[in-house]
Design a protein around this motif. Sequence first.
Motif, PDB file in Angstrom:
ATOM      1  N   GLU A  33       0.748  -1.218   0.017  1.00 30.57           N
ATOM      2  CA  GLU A  33      -0.045  -0.054  -0.073  1.00 30.57           C
ATOM      3  C   GLU A  33       0.954   1.325   0.013  1.00 30.57           C
ATOM      4  O   GLU A  33       1.726   1.149   0.552  1.00 30.57           O
ATOM      5  N   LEU A  34       0.373   2.014  -0.842  1.00 28.05           N
ATOM      6  CA  LEU A  34       1.158   3.466  -0.775  1.00 28.05           C
ATOM      7  C   LEU A  34       0.180   4.572  -0.351  1.00 28.05           C
ATOM      8  O   LEU A  34      -1.109   4.585  -0.708  1.00 28.05           O
ATOM      9  N   LYS A  35       0.694   5.565   0.210  1.00 30.67           N
ATOM     10  CA  LYS A  35       0.070   6.817   0.693  1.00 30.67           C
ATOM     11  C   LYS A  35       0.408   7.905  -0.207  1.00 30.67           C
ATOM     12  O   LYS A  35       1.581   8.391  -0.162  1.00 30.67           O
ATOM     13  N   LEU A  36      -0.443   8.761  -1.222  1.00 26.26           N
ATOM     14  CA  LEU A  36      -0.180   9.710  -2.077  1.00 26.26           C
ATOM     15  C   LEU A  36      -0.854  10.841  -1.471  1.00 26.26           C
ATOM     16  O   LEU A  36      -1.921  11.061  -1.006  1.00 26.26           O
ATOM     17  N   LEU A  37      -0.003  12.046  -1.774  1.00 31.07           N
ATOM     18  CA  LEU A  37      -0.598  13.404  -1.679  1.00 31.07           C
ATOM     19  C   LEU A  37      -0.929  13.831  -3.094  1.00 31.07           C
ATOM     20  O   LEU A  37      -0.375  13.738  -3.891  1.00 31.07           O
ATOM     21  N   VAL A  38      -2.292  13.968  -3.111  1.00 28.33           N
ATOM     22  CA  VAL A  38      -2.988  14.492  -4.517  1.00 28.33           C
ATOM     23  C   VAL A  38      -3.083  15.979  -4.464  1.00 28.33           C
ATOM     24  O   VAL A  38      -3.542  16.401  -3.440  1.00 28.33           O
ATOM     25  N   PHE A  39      -2.459  16.365  -5.479  1.00 29.27           N
ATOM     26  CA  PHE A  39      -2.597  17.958  -5.803  1.00 29.27           C
ATOM     27  C   PHE A  39      -2.809  18.250  -7.235  1.00 29.27           C
ATOM     28  O   PHE A  39      -2.839  17.351  -7.975  1.00 29.27           O
ATOM     29  N   ASN A  40      -3.340  19.662  -7.303  1.00 34.38           N
ATOM     30  CA  ASN A  40      -3.559  19.707  -8.847  1.00 34.38           C
ATOM     31  C   ASN A  40      -2.923  21.080  -9.233  1.00 34.38           C
ATOM     32  O   ASN A  40      -2.664  21.943  -8.461  1.00 34.38           O
ATOM     33  N   ILE A  41      -2.524  21.169 -10.697  1.00 32.85           N
ATOM     34  CA  ILE A  41      -2.193  22.390 -11.207  1.00 32.85           C
ATOM     35  C   ILE A  41      -2.807  22.452 -12.463  1.00 32.85           C
ATOM     36  O   ILE A  41      -3.074  21.449 -13.192  1.00 32.85           O
ATOM     37  N   GLY A  42      -3.725  23.351 -12.418  1.00 31.05           N
ATOM     38  CA  GLY A  42      -4.740  23.628 -13.423  1.00 31.05           C
ATOM     39  C   GLY A  42      -5.893  22.563 -13.337  1.00 31.05           C
ATOM     40  O   GLY A  42      -6.240  22.247 -12.105  1.00 31.05           O
ATOM     41  N   GLU A  43      -6.327  22.078 -14.128  1.00 28.21           N
ATOM     42  CA  GLU A  43      -7.131  21.029 -14.268  1.00 28.21           C
ATOM     43  C   GLU A  43      -6.597  19.628 -14.199  1.00 28.21           C
ATOM     44  O   GLU A  43      -7.335  18.532 -14.031  1.00 28.21           O
ATOM     45  N   GLN A  44      -5.223  19.463 -14.058  1.00 31.40           N
ATOM     46  CA  GLN A  44      -4.483  18.234 -14.202  1.00 31.40           C
ATOM     47  C   GLN A  44      -4.540  17.929 -12.748  1.00 31.40           C
ATOM     48  O   GLN A  44      -3.982  18.956 -11.742  1.00 31.40           O
ATOM     49  N   PHE A  45      -4.462  16.425 -12.202  1.00 32.69           N
ATOM     50  CA  PHE A  45      -4.029  16.096 -10.964  1.00 32.69           C
ATOM     51  C   PHE A  45      -2.803  15.420 -10.957  1.00 32.69           C
ATOM     52  O   PHE A  45      -2.553  14.561 -11.954  1.00 32.69           O
ATOM     53  N   VAL A  60      -3.758  21.580  -2.823  1.00 35.37           N
ATOM     54  CA  VAL A  60      -3.457  20.130  -2.128  1.00 35.37           C
ATOM     55  C   VAL A  60      -4.822  19.573  -1.786  1.00 35.37           C
ATOM     56  O   VAL A  60      -5.628  20.249  -1.148  1.00 35.37           O
ATOM     57  N   ASN A  61      -4.971  18.462  -2.755  1.00 37.51           N
ATOM     58  CA  ASN A  61      -6.365  17.973  -2.363  1.00 37.51           C
ATOM     59  C   ASN A  61      -6.709  16.799  -1.426  1.00 37.51           C
ATOM     60  O   ASN A  61      -7.596  17.055  -0.623  1.00 37.51           O
ATOM     61  N   GLU A  62      -5.723  15.744  -1.306  1.00 38.02           N
ATOM     62  CA  GLU A  62      -6.272  14.716  -0.215  1.00 38.02           C
ATOM     63  C   GLU A  62      -4.889  13.749  -0.123  1.00 38.02           C
ATOM     64  O   GLU A  62      -4.034  13.846  -0.943  1.00 38.02           O
ATOM     65  N   VAL A  63      -4.898  13.002   0.925  1.00 35.79           N
ATOM     66  CA  VAL A  63      -3.931  11.935   0.976  1.00 35.79           C
ATOM     67  C   VAL A  63      -4.589  10.627   0.447  1.00 35.79           C
ATOM     68  O   VAL A  63      -5.987  10.467   1.292  1.00 35.79           O
ATOM     69  N   LYS A  64      -4.570   9.951  -0.332  1.00 35.91           N
ATOM     70  CA  LYS A  64      -5.054   8.741  -1.048  1.00 35.91           C
ATOM     71  C   LYS A  64      -4.298   7.666  -0.681  1.00 35.91           C
ATOM     72  O   LYS A  64      -2.996   7.439  -1.006  1.00 35.91           O
ATOM     73  N   SER A  65      -4.740   6.686  -0.238  1.00 35.71           N
ATOM     74  CA  SER A  65      -4.281   5.318  -0.063  1.00 35.71           C
ATOM     75  C   SER A  65      -4.522   4.184  -1.251  1.00 35.71           C
ATOM     76  O   SER A  65      -5.889   4.311  -1.781  1.00 35.71           O
ATOM     77  N   ILE A  66      -3.478   3.711  -1.786  1.00 33.44           N
ATOM     78  CA  ILE A  66      -3.786   3.028  -3.013  1.00 33.44           C
ATOM     79  C   ILE A  66      -2.903   1.607  -3.062  1.00 33.44           C
ATOM     80  O   ILE A  66      -1.995   1.655  -2.200  1.00 33.44           O
ATOM     81  N   VAL A  67      -2.981   0.691  -3.753  1.00 35.56           N
ATOM     82  CA  VAL A  67      -2.218  -0.527  -3.711  1.00 35.56           C
ATOM     83  C   VAL A  67      -1.418  -0.136  -5.081  1.00 35.56           C
ATOM     84  O   VAL A  67      -1.848   0.253  -5.801  1.00 35.56           O
ATOM     85  N   GLU A  68       0.090  -0.878  -5.016  1.00 34.51           N
ATOM     86  CA  GLU A  68       0.618  -0.697  -6.022  1.00 34.51           C
ATOM     87  C   GLU A  68       0.247  -0.808  -7.487  1.00 34.51           C
ATOM     88  O   GLU A  68       0.528  -0.503  -8.607  1.00 34.51           O
ATOM     89  N   GLU A  69      -0.498  -2.345  -7.358  1.00 36.82           N
ATOM     90  CA  GLU A  69      -1.317  -2.787  -8.598  1.00 36.82           C
ATOM     91  C   GLU A  69      -2.190  -1.614  -9.364  1.00 36.82           C
ATOM     92  O   GLU A  69      -2.549  -2.041 -10.396  1.00 36.82           O
ATOM     93  N   LYS A  71      -3.239  33.485  -5.778  1.00 32.73           N
ATOM     94  CA  LYS A  71      -2.270  32.977  -5.233  1.00 32.73           C
ATOM     95  C   LYS A  71      -2.362  32.465  -3.804  1.00 32.73           C
ATOM     96  O   LYS A  71      -1.724  31.543  -3.313  1.00 32.73           O
ATOM     97  N   LYS A  72      -3.518  32.996  -3.193  1.00 26.84           N
ATOM     98  CA  LYS A  72      -3.535  32.794  -1.835  1.00 26.84           C
ATOM     99  C   LYS A  72      -4.048  31.116  -1.521  1.00 26.84           C
ATOM    100  O   LYS A  72      -3.855  30.646  -0.499  1.00 26.84           O
ATOM    101  N   ARG A  73      -4.653  30.458  -2.430  1.00 23.39           N
ATOM    102  CA  ARG A  73      -5.044  29.378  -2.485  1.00 23.39           C
ATOM    103  C   ARG A  73      -3.846  28.343  -2.904  1.00 23.39           C
ATOM    104  O   ARG A  73      -4.089  27.098  -2.530  1.00 23.39           O
ATOM    105  N   HIS A  74      -2.775  28.712  -3.291  1.00 25.66           N
ATOM    106  CA  HIS A  74      -1.791  28.073  -3.837  1.00 25.66           C
ATOM    107  C   HIS A  74      -0.869  27.437  -2.242  1.00 25.66           C
ATOM    108  O   HIS A  74      -1.076  27.953  -1.487  1.00 25.66           O
ATOM    109  N   SER A  75      -0.180  26.226  -2.608  1.00 25.30           N
ATOM    110  CA  SER A  75       0.459  25.744  -1.436  1.00 25.30           C
ATOM    111  C   SER A  75       2.131  25.439  -2.212  1.00 25.30           C
ATOM    112  O   SER A  75       2.027  25.336  -3.228  1.00 25.30           O
TER     113      SER A  75
END
Length: 149
Positions: A4-16, A95-104, A73-77
């Motif tokens: 299992e991996l924990k990922l920090l999900v963030f966006n730049i423009g419309e891309q995640f 910054v959106n969320e911390v997401k748990s995923i499995v490597e597969e 820029k106030k909402r940027h991190s």
Amino acid sequence: MAKELKLLVFNIGEQFFAGDIMEIERILPYETPTKLPDSPEFLEGVINYEGNILPIISLVRRFNVQATSNSDKKRHSIIVTRYNDKAVGIIVDAVNEVKSIVEEMIEDAPEISSSISKRYIKGLVKAEDKIIILLQLSNVLSDEEKESI
């Protein structure tokens, strides 16, 4: 058993995008960096971070992706990541969320992506209605670029 991996999900423009939480030291509120003359285009400048100079890079410029139309820029991190004994800050829109995923769940990026992007793209993760680009944050900059900043 799947890793299992924990990922920090963030966006730049419309891309995640996401990075392994183990590569991230801290998330800071945005502050305007001090510009440096003759610096690479992707280097926004530097800030004072825990008494040290922290270079701040722009993924918008580094990846040549579309920024949000909202220039608030106030909402940027700033995501602080560390490689070896050096730290670098990365500006993200949100910054959106911390997401748990499995490597597969990580799929290879298409073959059409360049060898440069393969250096820092670990793969793609399908989540709900979006595709998240999983980055190797420590490899976003080449060794030469790391030395230059």
